[in-house]
Scaffold this motif. Structure first.
Motif, PDB file in Angstrom:
ATOM      1  N   TRP A  89      -3.516  -3.566  -3.159  1.00  0.00           N
ATOM      2  CA  TRP A  89      -2.270  -4.336  -3.148  1.00  0.00           C
ATOM      3  C   TRP A  89      -2.604  -5.815  -3.160  1.00  0.00           C
ATOM      4  N   THR A  99       2.481  -6.499  -5.081  1.00  0.00           N
ATOM      5  CA  THR A  99       2.135  -5.568  -6.151  1.00  0.00           C
ATOM      6  C   THR A  99       1.159  -4.519  -5.625  1.00  0.00           C
ATOM      7  N   GLN A 101      -1.043  -0.719  -6.423  1.00  0.00           N
ATOM      8  CA  GLN A 101      -1.598   0.269  -7.349  1.00  0.00           C
ATOM      9  C   GLN A 101      -1.632   1.611  -6.624  1.00  0.00           C
ATOM     10  N   SER A 153       1.750   1.486 -11.018  1.00  0.00           N
ATOM     11  CA  SER A 153       1.783   0.069 -10.664  1.00  0.00           C
ATOM     12  C   SER A 153       3.228  -0.400 -10.535  1.00  0.00           C
ATOM     13  N   THR A 155       5.844  -3.750  -8.488  1.00  0.00           N
ATOM     14  CA  THR A 155       5.948  -4.975  -7.703  1.00  0.00           C
ATOM     15  C   THR A 155       7.267  -4.974  -6.940  1.00  0.00           C
TER      16      THR A 155
END
Length: 532
Positions: A89, A99, A101, A153, A155
């Motif tokens: 992150w 964000t 992952q 992914s 955000t």
């Protein structure tokens, strides 16, 4: 900006390692962990809901934590944020965008993938949760949306800096449920949700039992779990047993494997019977009295001061709680990051309490209870029997407050009703605590922009401090702001902290590795049972 181990989270949590981080049965010759078996755990209460996002009492969190995974986990020994469903992150410099992952391959038990769209469905739903969803709504304060850039992914965006959000992603409250569950109404979700955790909710019977079964094929556990793959246990049963003596007797007889809500009278006989008593101090807000500021008594500084100074915290702790429990010394428990000791403004001083009430025109009547303008000084106190010590602690507070002329009236309500009552504002004061390993719990509880069940006014210096700490990236500056907020809460007696909650369990000899997480709730992925 990569924030894998943020200093503002680790800075106060090293003390959390001082208590036992987990335990199991005392038999040292049980051999290596073995799969199979059923763990039977007796708790004292039920929140009336089987949705992790809508429960806040430990007795219900114990079971709900097991059915959901979180994006991150928090190391109970260091406070570090560790990977779980998210492998990495990062934050923008303002901490308004986070964000993540995701690891591939995780699924909910209904077959849906744990992907970025599922996270978005969960987070988008949180702002519309009702009264029972206070905790997750606080963690997502200022939420503007989630942008999905790939299946793994995404955000998360906020209207203002949100430094506490990362720790929030490690909590049960933001544990992920299947998009099908996320879309249901609040009440439908309370009947039971579908998660991706190491256990599946097999059945839930309100005020009776929650039954979990092992999730076959589970292979995406937290990096803090001690073994990969599926849970050891085949089944976990959480039985609601309100009577402390019955819980203790059931453990001693072997009918159950572990119990919660241990009272001081239970310690010696359980230890003498070879029962392990793991304990861990809870971070967050301690047990105490919080006033509804929109009521006449809640708005009366003399009454608030008298309540605080008439309480003998050490007497309450010594008489009611287990030996590991400490008197509260601030609006935060001492194991919380950025805790600041306020004991200097929390004296036991009945003379000061009497002087404050005398000066405010509260006059003692023939029965010793004060009155002013024809109204008796009766303080109704809302509470729920979420832990066995609540009733005896409050009965002792009744005696202490009566000594200065305050008539404390206990209003016990089912835990399933208290959130709705608080939201309605139809109460004068409440007795409660909330566990969370981040000081932002103060904003979630007392900030005007949150649920604000205690009706704290907007635009005050305190309100400004609570908002400011949530958006302050510099750890030292945040520590200073949080300290100021604690000082104002306690010095103005807006909250009256009494006792720090220490979670003490009793675990029989057949159960092993019943582990505490960073918020002193349990994690059963690594728990196992000895052969009968």
């Amino acid at each position: 900006m990569r924030l894998t181990v943020p200093a503002f989270l680790t800075a106060g949590l090293l003390a959390l390692a001082a208590c036992s981080s987990g335990a199991g049965g005392s038999g040292e010759d049980a051999g290596p962990p073995r799969p199979g078996g059923t763990l039977v755990f007796a708790v004292s209460s039920d929140a009336g809901c089987a949705d992790p996002a809508q429960v806040g009492s430990n007795d219900s969190i114990y079971s709900m934590r097991q059915i959901v995974d979180s994006l991150t986990d928090q190391d109970p020994a260091t406070g570090d944020i560790k990977p779980w469903l998210a492998t990495s992150w990062s934050s923008n410099p303002q901490a308004t965008e986070w964000t993540f992952q995701l690891r591939p391959g995780a699924t909910f038990s209904d077959g849906a993938p744990v992907d970025a769209n599922a996270v978005k469905a969960n987070f988008d739903r949180v702002p519309s949760l009702g009264a029972r969803g206070t905790l997750p709504k606080g963690y997502l304060a200022g939420y503007q949306g989630t942008t999905v850039t790939s299946p793994t992914s995404f955000t998360v965006r906020f209207a203002q800096p949100n430094v506490q959000f990362l720790q929030g992603t490690s909590t049960h409250s933001l544990g992920l449920v299947s998009p099908a569950s996320a879309a249901q109404t609040d009440d439908q979700r309370c009947a039971g949700v579908i998660g991706s955790g190491p256990f599946v909710l097999a059945s839930y019977t309100k005020n009776q039992a929650t039954v979990l079964t092992k999730r076959p094929g589970y292979s995406w556990g937290s990096s803090l779990f001690t073994h990969p793959g599926e849970a050891y246990l085949d089944r976990a049963e959480f039985r609601v047993v309100p009577e402390s003596g019955v819980r203790t007797g059931s453990l001693q007889s072997g009918e159950v494997d572990a119990i919660a809500s241990i009272g001081p009278q239970d310690e010696a006989p359980l230890a003498g019977a070879g029962i392990d008593l793991p304990s861990r101090a809870n971070p967050g807000t301690p047990f105490g009295i919080v006033f509804n500021q929109a009521t006449p008594l809640g708005a009366d500084p003399a009454v608030r001061e008298a309540v605080s100074t008439a309480i003998n915290r050490q007497e309450v702790v010594s008489a009611v709680y287990t030996s590991q429990t400490k008197p509260a010394t601030s609006a935060l428990a001492s194991t919380t990051p950025d805790y600041a000791d306020q004991s200097a403004v929390l004296p036991f001083d009945p003379n000061r309490a009497n002087q404050a009430l005398d000066a405010a025109g509260w006059v003692r009547g023939p029965d010793g209870i004060r009155a002013k303008a024809g109204a008796r000084l009766t303080l109704p106190l809302l509470y729920a029997p979420v832990i066995a010590t609540n009733r005896p602690a409050l009965e002792l507070l009744q005696q202490q407050l009566r000594a200065v002329g305050i008539d404390l009236q206990l209003q016990e309500r089912p835990v399933s009703d208290t959130a709705t009552i608080q939201q309605s504002g139809q109460f004068t004061a409440a007795w409660l605590n909330v566990s969370r390993a981040d000081p932002d719990i103060l904003r979630a509880q007392y900030g005007s922009a949150g649920s604000n069940v205690f009706r704290f006014p907007a635009g005050t210096p305190l309100d400004g401090l609570l908002v400011a700490q949530a958006g302050t990236l510099d750890p030292a500056q945040r520590t200073q702001i949080v300290a100021q907020a604690q000082q104002q809460l306690v010095a103005q007696h807006l909250v009256v902290p009494v006792a720090e909650l220490t979670t003490t369990l009793a675990v029989g000899p057949a159960a092993h590795s019943v582990a505490f997480d960073a918020s002193s709730r349990i994690q059963l992925h690594d728990t196992w049972k000895s052969a009968p």
